[in-house]
Every structure is written in C-alpha cells, then in structure tokens.
Design an enzyme around this catalytic site. Structure first.
Site, PDB file in Angstrom:
ATOM      1  N   GLU A 284     -11.383  -3.013  10.938  1.00 25.90           N
ATOM      2  CA  GLU A 284     -11.421  -4.344  10.345  1.00 25.90           C
ATOM      3  C   GLU A 284     -10.767  -5.371  11.265  1.00 25.90           C
ATOM      4  O   GLU A 284      -9.775  -5.077  11.935  1.00 25.90           O
ATOM      5  CB  GLU A 284     -10.719  -4.340   8.981  1.00 25.90           C
ATOM      6  CG  GLU A 284     -11.454  -3.504   7.946  1.00 25.90           C
ATOM      7  CD  GLU A 284     -10.812  -3.537   6.574  1.00 25.90           C
ATOM      8  OE1 GLU A 284     -11.527  -3.293   5.599  1.00 25.90           O
ATOM      9  OE2 GLU A 284      -9.590  -3.811   6.478  1.00 25.90           O
TER      10      GLU A 284
ATOM     11  N   CYS B  35       3.385   3.572   9.239  1.00 25.30           N
ATOM     12  CA  CYS B  35       4.332   2.652   8.604  1.00 25.30           C
ATOM     13  C   CYS B  35       4.195   2.735   7.090  1.00 25.30           C
ATOM     14  O   CYS B  35       3.091   2.694   6.552  1.00 25.30           O
ATOM     15  CB  CYS B  35       4.077   1.224   9.082  1.00 25.30           C
ATOM     16  SG  CYS B  35       4.398   0.978  10.841  1.00 25.30           S
TER      17      CYS B  35
ATOM     18  N   SER C  40       1.595  -7.790  18.938  1.00 24.59           N
ATOM     19  CA  SER C  40       2.569  -7.331  17.947  1.00 24.59           C
ATOM     20  C   SER C  40       2.708  -5.822  18.042  1.00 24.59           C
ATOM     21  O   SER C  40       1.715  -5.097  18.021  1.00 24.59           O
ATOM     22  CB  SER C  40       2.122  -7.734  16.542  1.00 24.59           C
ATOM     23  OG  SER C  40       3.035  -7.278  15.566  1.00 24.59           O
TER      24      SER C  40
ATOM     25  N   SER D  59       7.847  -5.618  15.545  1.00 22.98           N
ATOM     26  CA  SER D  59       7.954  -5.272  14.121  1.00 22.98           C
ATOM     27  C   SER D  59       9.240  -4.478  13.928  1.00 22.98           C
ATOM     28  O   SER D  59       9.264  -3.256  14.075  1.00 22.98           O
ATOM     29  CB  SER D  59       6.733  -4.459  13.687  1.00 22.98           C
ATOM     30  OG  SER D  59       5.562  -5.233  13.778  1.00 22.98           O
TER      31      SER D  59
ATOM     32  N   HIS E 122      11.954  -4.809  11.093  1.00 21.74           N
ATOM     33  CA  HIS E 122      11.973  -4.425   9.673  1.00 21.74           C
ATOM     34  C   HIS E 122      13.211  -3.667   9.207  1.00 21.74           C
ATOM     35  O   HIS E 122      13.263  -3.227   8.055  1.00 21.74           O
ATOM     36  CB  HIS E 122      10.728  -3.608   9.313  1.00 21.74           C
ATOM     37  CG  HIS E 122       9.444  -4.257   9.703  1.00 21.74           C
ATOM     38  ND1 HIS E 122       9.196  -5.595   9.492  1.00 21.74           N
ATOM     39  CD2 HIS E 122       8.327  -3.756  10.316  1.00 21.74           C
ATOM     40  CE1 HIS E 122       7.978  -5.895   9.940  1.00 21.74           C
ATOM     41  NE2 HIS E 122       7.443  -4.811  10.448  1.00 21.74           N
TER      42      HIS E 122
ATOM     43  N   ASN F  74       2.742  -7.391   1.645  1.00 21.22           N
ATOM     44  CA  ASN F  74       1.409  -7.594   1.088  1.00 21.22           C
ATOM     45  C   ASN F  74       0.954  -6.295   0.428  1.00 21.22           C
ATOM     46  O   ASN F  74       0.875  -5.259   1.094  1.00 21.22           O
ATOM     47  CB  ASN F  74       0.434  -8.007   2.192  1.00 21.22           C
ATOM     48  CG  ASN F  74       0.819  -9.333   2.803  1.00 21.22           C
ATOM     49  OD1 ASN F  74       1.034 -10.307   2.103  1.00 21.22           O
ATOM     50  ND2 ASN F  74       0.937  -9.364   4.128  1.00 21.22           N
TER      51      ASN F  74
ATOM     52  N   CYS G 227      -1.515  -9.052   6.632  1.00 16.75           N
ATOM     53  CA  CYS G 227      -0.816  -8.051   7.435  1.00 16.75           C
ATOM     54  C   CYS G 227      -0.535  -6.801   6.606  1.00 16.75           C
ATOM     55  O   CYS G 227      -0.005  -6.883   5.496  1.00 16.75           O
ATOM     56  CB  CYS G 227       0.499  -8.623   7.958  1.00 16.75           C
ATOM     57  SG  CYS G 227       0.293  -9.877   9.229  1.00 16.75           S
TER      58      CYS G 227
END
Length: 359
Positions: free
Chosen positions: A99, A123, A194, A217, A219, A293, A336
């Site tokens: 995608e 992740c 990223s 990333s 986190h 998300n 994301c």
C-alpha cells in the site's frame, strides 16, 4: 483495521518478466539507462520514463505489451472523507501488493511509499509487520510508486510498509534515481526517510552525500519499553541509535526528528518526558509527538489530549523543539501504522495482530 477494503484488481497480473519494465527503466539511473544494449528499450528518452507521471509513455506501453510484460499499476482502494488522502494498492509481479498513500496539500502532494514487502521488526502498534518480511522492493518498484502517484508530488516520505534501512542499497539507489537531473530531478530536501534506527546503517548513511530528512521512530525512553514496542529492534541499543542519529545530523548540518508515539500507561509519564528531554538536550534534534492510529486486534489506546499536552509542555520547558503531528487518512486506514501487506485481490496477507492489551 477500521475498514478492510477488498477489491478485485484484474489488471494486476503476474508478469512474465519478474523485473518487468521497472527493472529495465525506472530502476536505472540515467547513465545506466544510456548504457543499455541497443534495442533493449524502445525509443524513449530517460526523462519520458517519468513524465507524464500518471501513465507510462505509449511507446513504452506498446513495447511492453508486445513482449507479454504488464506494467505494474496503482489502484485506488480508499479515499478519506475530506478527499485529502487516497490509499493505493501497488501490485507486484509475485502476487503481493503493498500500500502507498497520496496526501494532498495546498502546496503540492506527499507520497507515502513502501520500501519492503512486509516488515521484519513487528512493531507492536503497526499493521505492516504482521505478516513478517517477504522480500525487499527493488529500486524500480520504489520509484514507480512515486511516478504513478502523479505529477504534483513534491514530497516523499519513506513511511509506508517496510524498514528502509533494512533495504539500504535499493532505497539509496531509488533516492538517487529520483534525484537524477535527467529524470525527475526531485530535490532531496523533499525526501524524508523514517527508520527505527539501525546503528550500522545510520553510520553508513552519515557518509552519504544526500541532504535528505531523517526521522527516527524512537517511541520509548528505556530499552525495556522499546524492546516491548519494537521486538525486532532488541539488538539495537537505544543510546546508540540516538547517538548515531545525532551524529548524522551534525555531519549534514540539519536536525534529526525523533518520532514518539505517546501510549497511555506505557510511555506517557512525566518521567518519560523528562528522560526524553535529557536524552536530546543540546542535540540537533526535534520531537514529533504522535497519537496511535487504531489497528484491529491490537490492545492499545489513543492518549487523552490532557496527557499529550502535559508531555509536550515538559519537553518545551526543557527547551526541546516539539510539535504534535497531525495524521491524515485515519478513516480509511491510511495513516501511520495502518498499512497492510496484501495480495493482488486486496486481501491482507498473513496473521492478524495479536489480541489483548499490552502490559
């Protein structure tokens, strides 16, 4: 996922030539293209391979059709309510489909593209790695996503499916092709890579002459929490990731962005904010705070506005540049962490995310 689109895409077929036209054209720099054996590619200039973006040149289409090769196509499988974001299905020769997302802005379009077929890092908050890693995308397959997303694309973010630095050579080649002055002539300042941060690859990237933008990333502020959120990154020490990223920033005289997904009860405490501030103090860095998300079956929650505000204020008081990043396309699962590896019919590949709340 909020809505799993299932669309038939009959024009996305297995190619007789696995490399396809991309392997002969979009995966080549202008110098490589010029060196092709006479007759290998029709009478098309290098620039014509990229313009117009929406459709390949007719001569290239006819040449491919005569040899039984189908050009890969991009099929829209979702558009958000405001019409700003579109999710695309990019069919591959081996039956998979990754995608990509097109985000419309007043000053141009952003292409969010994939770099791998699946992802090895699993992740906890992301749909893209649920099926694991199948293979790397070739440079031509990466470039073709940008080409097919249209002529108004003036920003590219490697934030789709896959870990770009885990496909280092093909991603860097794709960036060089995109930058080629005889082709798209895309400015590197409009390209953002990223990554979870692979120290060895970050060290190598530091020496590249590419003025791209880099986002890490992160986190988490402790190794324990990061290992739980990003199981595939357990062998990459948190401190070394930050150190390598900041070394890249100093070398290229541009700030590195650290993305921080704020998750209630996991990494959202004031102590976390203070550790993050201490980690980045006096560094050429800035922080993007993000909300999660939703992905079906993942036991996580979006952080309340109040908690996010407290976290942001703590960083601001420590003089760390910080913004709360707004995400587009959440209503069509195009934000994301919501992109899935699929097959050519648009069906998700592999297992669904684990059930249950993260502890």
């Amino acid at each position: 996922m909020a809505s799993a689109q299932r669309h038939s895409t009959p024009d996305l077929v297995r190619q007789r030539d696995p490399a396809g036209v991309s392997g002969l054209s979009l995966g080549l720099t202008s110098s490589e293209f010029a060196g092709l054996h006479e007759g290998a590619v029709p009478d098309v200039t290098y620039r014509e391979l990229f313009f117009p973006h929406a459709d390949p040149p007719r001569r290239l289409q006819n040449w491919a059709r005569s040899r039984g090769v189908r050009l890969r196509t991009l099929t829209r499988i979702g558009r958000d309510q405001g019409g700003r974001s579109e999710k695309m299905l990019f069919g591959l020769h081996d039956g998979y489909a990754v995608e990509s997302v097109l985000i419309r802005r007043f000053d141009g379009h952003t292409a969010c593209i994939s770099s791998q077929v699946g992802c090895a890092f699993a992740c906890r908050f992301c749909a893209s790695g649920q099926a694991g890693l199948m293979r790397n995308l070739e440079a031509g397959e990466i470039v073709e996503q940008v080409v097919r997303l249209g002529p108004k694309v003036n920003r590219i973010v490697f934030m789709g499916i896959g870990e770009p630095l885990n496909n280092y050579q093909q991603v860097l080649k794709a960036i060089r092709i995109l930058r080629d002055r005889q082709g798209m002539n895309f400015p590197t300042t409009g390209i953002t890579l990223s990554t979870i941060g692979i120290p060895k690859a970050l060290k190598q990237l530091r020496e590249e002459h590419l003025a791209i933008n880099l986002t890490i990333s992160l986190h988490a502020t402790t190794q324990e929490v990061r290992d739980r959120l990003i199981p595939g990154a357990r062998k990459h020490p948190l401190g070394e990731v930050v150190e390598r990223a900041c070394a890249w920033a100093r070398r290229h005289n541009r700030p590195v962005t650290f993305a921080y997904l704020v998750l209630p009860g996991i990494n959202d405490s004031i102590a976390d904010a203070r550790r993050l501030a201490a980690m980045l103090r006096d560094s050429p860095a800035r922080v993007n705070l993000m909300r999660w998300n939703p992905v079906d079956g993942v036991g996580l929650q979006r952080t309340p506005d109040r908690s996010l505000a407290h976290f942001r204020t703590t960083l601001e008081n420590a003089l760390v540049p910080v913004v709360v990043r707004d995400t587009q396309g959440r209503d069509i699962s195009a934000a994301c962490g919501q992109l899935w590896l699929r097959d050519l019919k648009g069906l998700p590949v592999g297992n669904r995310p684990r059930q249950g709340r993260m502890t």
